[in-house]
Design a protein around this motif. Structure first.
Motif, mmCIF file in Angstrom:
data_model
loop_
_atom_site.group_PDB
_atom_site.id
_atom_site.type_symbol
_atom_site.label_atom_id
_atom_site.label_comp_id
_atom_site.label_asym_id
_atom_site.label_seq_id
_atom_site.Cartn_x
_atom_site.Cartn_y
_atom_site.Cartn_z
ATOM 1 N N VAL A 147 0.833 -1.197 0.000
ATOM 2 C CA VAL A 147 0.000 0.000 0.000
ATOM 3 C C VAL A 147 0.874 1.256 0.000
ATOM 4 C CG1 VAL A 147 -1.610 1.377 1.392
ATOM 5 C CG2 VAL A 147 -2.032 -1.068 1.030
ATOM 6 N N TYR A 148 1.868 1.284 0.881
ATOM 7 C CA TYR A 148 2.749 2.450 0.939
ATOM 8 C C TYR A 148 3.473 2.653 -0.388
ATOM 9 C CZ TYR A 148 6.862 5.278 1.900
ATOM 10 O OH TYR A 148 7.841 6.226 1.835
ATOM 11 N N GLY A 149 4.042 1.578 -0.934
ATOM 12 C CA GLY A 149 4.766 1.693 -2.188
ATOM 13 C C GLY A 149 3.872 2.161 -3.329
ATOM 14 N N THR A 150 2.619 1.691 -3.321
ATOM 15 C CA THR A 150 1.681 2.100 -4.364
ATOM 16 C C THR A 150 1.310 3.563 -4.217
ATOM 17 O OG1 THR A 150 0.797 -0.155 -4.450
ATOM 18 C CG2 THR A 150 -0.536 1.596 -5.438
ATOM 19 N N ARG A 192 -10.562 6.099 -4.084
ATOM 20 C CA ARG A 192 -10.469 4.776 -4.715
ATOM 21 C C ARG A 192 -9.283 3.991 -4.171
ATOM 22 N NH1 ARG A 192 -10.712 5.948 -11.050
ATOM 23 N NH2 ARG A 192 -9.941 3.780 -11.084
ATOM 24 N N LEU A 193 -8.152 4.674 -3.985
ATOM 25 C CA LEU A 193 -6.970 4.000 -3.449
ATOM 26 C C LEU A 193 -7.200 3.566 -2.005
ATOM 27 C CD1 LEU A 193 -4.176 6.341 -4.869
ATOM 28 C CD2 LEU A 193 -4.996 4.179 -5.818
ATOM 29 N N PHE A 194 -7.802 4.448 -1.209
ATOM 30 C CA PHE A 194 -8.082 4.108 0.184
ATOM 31 C C PHE A 194 -9.056 2.936 0.267
ATOM 32 C CE2 PHE A 194 -6.787 7.606 3.300
ATOM 33 C CZ PHE A 194 -5.708 8.008 2.527
ATOM 34 N N THR A 195 -10.056 2.928 -0.598
ATOM 35 C CA THR A 195 -11.035 1.837 -0.600
ATOM 36 C C THR A 195 -10.365 0.517 -0.945
ATOM 37 O OG1 THR A 195 -12.863 3.309 -1.193
ATOM 38 C CG2 THR A 195 -13.155 0.970 -1.673
ATOM 39 N N ALA A 196 -9.491 0.519 -1.937
ATOM 40 C CA ALA A 196 -8.778 -0.703 -2.306
ATOM 41 C C ALA A 196 -7.945 -1.218 -1.138
ATOM 42 C CB ALA A 196 -7.891 -0.449 -3.524
ATOM 43 N N PRO A 248 -8.441 2.627 8.254
ATOM 44 C CA PRO A 248 -8.332 4.022 7.799
ATOM 45 C C PRO A 248 -7.080 4.715 8.325
ATOM 46 C CG PRO A 248 -10.593 3.526 8.414
ATOM 47 C CD PRO A 248 -9.775 2.337 8.822
ATOM 48 N N ARG A 249 -6.710 4.409 9.569
ATOM 49 C CA ARG A 249 -5.506 5.035 10.131
ATOM 50 C C ARG A 249 -4.256 4.590 9.377
ATOM 51 N NH1 ARG A 249 -4.091 4.890 16.475
ATOM 52 N NH2 ARG A 249 -5.579 6.591 16.453
ATOM 53 N N HIS A 250 -4.157 3.298 9.041
ATOM 54 C CA HIS A 250 -2.999 2.825 8.282
ATOM 55 C C HIS A 250 -2.941 3.513 6.922
ATOM 56 C CE1 HIS A 250 -2.858 -1.082 10.807
ATOM 57 N NE2 HIS A 250 -1.898 -0.270 11.184
ATOM 58 N N CYS A 251 -4.116 3.682 6.278
ATOM 59 C CA CYS A 251 -4.150 4.362 4.986
ATOM 60 C C CYS A 251 -3.666 5.798 5.121
ATOM 61 C CB CYS A 251 -5.571 4.333 4.419
ATOM 62 S SG CYS A 251 -6.150 2.701 3.925
#
Length: 293
Positions: A241-244, A265-269, A277-280
């Motif tokens: 997720v971070y790399g993306t 959209r990225l957060f939903t994926a 949500p906090r990790h995102c």
């Protein structure tokens, strides 16, 4: 705590794992349960539900059970149905599970998740006493009553109720009391950001950087590829997720073309793969910081 490699040895004659038995006990008490994998996150969606192609429940905007027979859609997989928990399609998840979680809102409960000693001190000075459960770094305070979940309502404090999951750590101590207005007011103060937290400004000030998109299709293709990369991750979801996020921001984050809808959209994926949500928010913020955005 039981390690994943030890779970096979815990299976009894009926083929149930220790975590599976815990889930059945919770279900019998009316508490919807689901398996967690290593990292305290739900299992990723099955191929049928990858990228929420199935439409979610519906689109994960309302509380309720997932209709997929596999443990999909994070919190929405939580169930009180013993036949589902014991089913063959869930068996692989239980064998690999590192912990059990539950859906507090589905049980009519709210969990105030206190993540450190300062948060615990604040709660003891501010909130009515209730049933408490020790966690690795703090405590869970359990109240009778459900509400909308909310993250980071104050430093080290999350509220987990509807459309959220909490790790099952036992019954704790004390007597559970009704959900106080003080907790509801915490969530009201957070209401509701128009965009994912941490995505306030995806471009440099003024969005005056050079546009590399050339056409809207270039940007759309980049977002779609980023969603696919997250969705198809089979391990190291946090780093994926971070790399993306980093890759998206490095390509599309300086000209002002990246919109709230793209970020959502990225957060939903990421959340479909079990990220909170906090990790995102943390991953997005860290990526922006690294790029100087």
């Amino acid at each position: 705590m039981t390690q994943p490699n030890d779970i096979r040895r815990e299976r009894s004659g009926d083929g149930l794992t220790a975590h599976q038995r815990t889930a059945l006990d919770l279900a019998a008490s009316g508490i919807p349960a689901l398996p967690l994998r290593v990292g305290k996150v739900p299992f990723g969606n099955c191929r049928r539900c990858a990228g929420n192609a199935c439409g979610g429940r519906p689109n994960m905007k309302t509380p309720g059970p997932c209709t997929c027979p596999a443990p999909c859609h994070g919190w929405a997989a939580a169930t009180t149905d013993p036949d589902v928990i014991s089913s063959g399609i869930w068996r692989r998840a239980w064998v690999r599970a590192a912990a059990v979680a539950y859906h507090p809102g589905g049980a009519g409960l709210t969990v105030v998740d206190l993540d450190d000693a300062d948060a615990v001190t604040w709660a003891r000075e501010t909130l009515p006493p209730t049933q408490t459960v020790p966690t690795t770094r703090g405590e869970h305070w359990l109240y009778l009553g459900r509400m909308q979940s909310a993250n980071a309502v104050r430093p080290g404090v999350d509220i987990k109720s509807t459309m959220a999951y909490a790790r099952w750590l036992g019954f704790g101590t004390g007597t559970m009391t009704p959900l106080p207005d003080a907790v509801r007011e915490l969530a009201a103060k957070e209401l509701p950001p128009a965009r994912p937290a941490g995505a306030v400004a995806v471009a440099v000030p003024g969005g005056k950087g050079p546009c590399r998109h050339r056409t809207p299709a270039f940007l759309e293709r980049g977002i779609a590829m980023a969603e696919q990369r997250i969705t198809e991750a089979r391990s190291a979801v946090h780093s994926t997720v971070y790399g993306t996020f980093l890759a998206v921001l490095s390509t599309h984050g300086r000209c002002g073309c990246l919109t709230d809808a793209h970020v959502a959209r990225l957060f939903t994926a990421a959340q479909t793969k079990g990220e909170s949500p906090r990790h995102c928010t943390d991953a997005w913020t860290n990526a922006r910081t690294r790029l100087g955005l």
